[in-house]
Motif scaffolding. Structure first.
Motif, PDB file in Angstrom:
ATOM      1  N   CYS A 292      41.699  20.791  -9.706  1.00 45.68           N
ATOM      2  CA  CYS A 292      42.170  21.557 -10.864  1.00 45.68           C
ATOM      3  C   CYS A 292      43.072  20.745 -11.797  1.00 45.68           C
ATOM      4  CB  CYS A 292      42.948  22.790 -10.402  1.00 45.68           C
ATOM      5  SG  CYS A 292      41.950  23.984  -9.519  1.00 45.68           S
TER       6      CYS A 292
ATOM      7  N   LEU B   1      39.401  31.296 -11.080  1.00 46.15           N
ATOM      8  CA  LEU B   1      40.836  31.598 -11.186  1.00 46.15           C
ATOM      9  C   LEU B   1      41.561  30.685 -12.172  1.00 46.15           C
ATOM     10  CD1 LEU B   1      41.793  32.240  -7.445  1.00 46.15           C
ATOM     11  CD2 LEU B   1      41.539  33.946  -9.259  1.00 46.15           C
TER      12      LEU B   1
ATOM     13  N   SER C 221      46.171  20.506 -11.270  1.00 47.15           N
ATOM     14  CA  SER C 221      47.385  21.330 -11.308  1.00 47.15           C
ATOM     15  C   SER C 221      48.341  20.882 -10.209  1.00 47.15           C
ATOM     16  CB  SER C 221      47.020  22.809 -11.105  1.00 47.15           C
ATOM     17  OG  SER C 221      46.136  23.245 -12.111  1.00 47.15           O
TER      18      SER C 221
ATOM     19  N   PHE D  43      49.983  25.327  -7.641  1.00 45.80           N
ATOM     20  CA  PHE D  43      49.817  25.732  -6.246  1.00 45.80           C
ATOM     21  C   PHE D  43      51.156  25.622  -5.521  1.00 45.80           C
ATOM     22  CE2 PHE D  43      45.741  24.002  -7.598  1.00 45.80           C
ATOM     23  CZ  PHE D  43      44.832  24.955  -7.151  1.00 45.80           C
TER      24      PHE D  43
ATOM     25  N   VAL E 226      48.680  34.784  -6.946  1.00 42.99           N
ATOM     26  CA  VAL E 226      47.555  34.994  -6.040  1.00 42.99           C
ATOM     27  C   VAL E 226      48.022  34.600  -4.641  1.00 42.99           C
ATOM     28  CG1 VAL E 226      45.150  34.460  -5.516  1.00 42.99           C
ATOM     29  CG2 VAL E 226      45.947  34.423  -7.898  1.00 42.99           C
TER      30      VAL E 226
ATOM     31  N   PRO F  59      43.847  28.160 -11.799  1.00 38.11           N
ATOM     32  CA  PRO F  59      45.295  28.253 -11.568  1.00 38.11           C
ATOM     33  C   PRO F  59      46.098  27.170 -12.274  1.00 38.11           C
ATOM     34  CG  PRO F  59      44.223  27.265  -9.687  1.00 38.11           C
ATOM     35  CD  PRO F  59      43.117  27.706 -10.602  1.00 38.11           C
ATOM     36  N   ASP F  60      47.345  27.522 -12.632  1.00 36.10           N
ATOM     37  CA  ASP F  60      48.258  26.572 -13.269  1.00 36.10           C
ATOM     38  C   ASP F  60      48.997  25.726 -12.249  1.00 36.10           C
ATOM     39  OD1 ASP F  60      48.171  27.309 -16.234  1.00 36.10           O
ATOM     40  OD2 ASP F  60      48.470  29.255 -15.279  1.00 36.10           O
TER      41      ASP F  60
ATOM     42  N   ASN G 241      50.733  32.768 -16.623  1.00 30.77           N
ATOM     43  CA  ASN G 241      50.962  31.689 -15.678  1.00 30.77           C
ATOM     44  C   ASN G 241      50.355  32.116 -14.343  1.00 30.77           C
ATOM     45  OD1 ASN G 241      51.936  29.437 -14.395  1.00 30.77           O
ATOM     46  ND2 ASN G 241      54.066  29.735 -15.034  1.00 30.77           N
ATOM     47  N   ARG G 242      49.262  31.475 -13.942  1.00 30.50           N
ATOM     48  CA  ARG G 242      48.551  31.871 -12.731  1.00 30.50           C
ATOM     49  C   ARG G 242      48.937  30.932 -11.589  1.00 30.50           C
ATOM     50  NH1 ARG G 242      44.726  35.459 -13.387  1.00 30.50           N
ATOM     51  NH2 ARG G 242      44.514  34.857 -15.572  1.00 30.50           N
ATOM     52  N   ILE G 243      49.603  31.488 -10.575  1.00 31.23           N
ATOM     53  CA  ILE G 243      50.135  30.709  -9.467  1.00 31.23           C
ATOM     54  C   ILE G 243      49.418  31.100  -8.175  1.00 31.23           C
ATOM     55  CG2 ILE G 243      52.229  30.033  -8.216  1.00 31.23           C
ATOM     56  CD1 ILE G 243      52.414  29.558 -11.238  1.00 31.23           C
ATOM     57  N   ILE G 244      48.901  30.117  -7.452  1.00 27.16           N
ATOM     58  CA  ILE G 244      48.312  30.386  -6.144  1.00 27.16           C
ATOM     59  C   ILE G 244      49.325  30.009  -5.074  1.00 27.16           C
ATOM     60  CG2 ILE G 244      46.556  29.666  -4.483  1.00 27.16           C
ATOM     61  CD1 ILE G 244      44.559  29.507  -6.755  1.00 27.16           C
TER      62      ILE G 244
END
Length: 199
Positions: free
Chosen positions: A168, A115, A170, A120, A91, A117-118, A8-11
């Motif tokens: 994205c 990246l 997202s 923000f 991130v 991302p999933d 799970n990629r979170i910015i």
């Protein structure tokens, strides 16, 4: 054990003084309590590591580089972060960088593509609280700004992040970090990640 089916990629963004570092640290603590493998990549630090190879001595000098140089460093940093495969990859970055040319996006399209991302998160706070935090922060070289300037920075951050969300596909969530309520802000971020009611 609590885990996610995939990384799970979170910015997470926030202008200087919103308390982003403190909130992110608390998020990491809460995730580790849930046995989630989490890592935090501070985008500016990864960029600085690359910039040092080019002779930049101070992290605060990054924003003085040309747009072309910043773009190259951003892509390098994004590729490094994209290679991390933990359950949750946070991130920690800024939505924009103040340059001589104007506000340069901290998350341009090429970086977002790398990246992928999933979601923000924008950490925000009352302008007066941000101003007071900046004035008492001796760890960084900060430009002296007014509360009106801080309000503008918050508006630019919101606009930049909204665009990132559209590009994205997202979701974006705003999290208010009120003085003395770090846990509340951290739990709001966990909720955005899909961890609700202690699960």
């Amino acid at each position: 054990m609590h885990y996610l089916a995939e990384s799970n990629r979170i910015i997470i963004v926030g202008i200087p003084g919103v308390g982003k570092t403190t909130v992110v640290s608390r998020v990491v603590e809460l995730l580790k309590e849930k046995k989630v493998k989490v890592s935090v990549s501070i985008f500016g630090t990864v960029m600085f590591d690359e910039a040092k190879k080019k002779g930049v001595q101070n992290r605060d000098d990054l924003r003085k580089l040309s747009v072309k140089e910043q773009r190259e460093l951003q892509s390098m940093a994004a590729r490094t972060i994209a290679s991390i495969a933990d359950d949750v990859v946070i991130v920690d970055t800024h939505a924009f960088i103040s340059t001589q040319e104007g506000f340069y996006p901290g998350l341009p399209h090429n970086v977002l593509e790398i990246l992928n991302p999933d979601s923000f998160i924008m950490i925000t706070a009352r302008p007066e609280e941000i101003y007071n935090r900046r004035m008492t922060d001796t760890t960084r070289t900060r430009d002296i700004v007014s509360i009106d300037t801080i309000k503008k920075e918050l508006d630019v951050t919101s606009a930049m992040l909204s665009t990132c969300s559209i590009l994205c596909g997202s979701p974006i969530k705003m999290v208010l970090n009120t003085e003395g309520k770090v846990d509340e802000a951290a739990k709001g971020i966990l909720s955005a990640m899909g961890f609700n009611n202690g699960t």
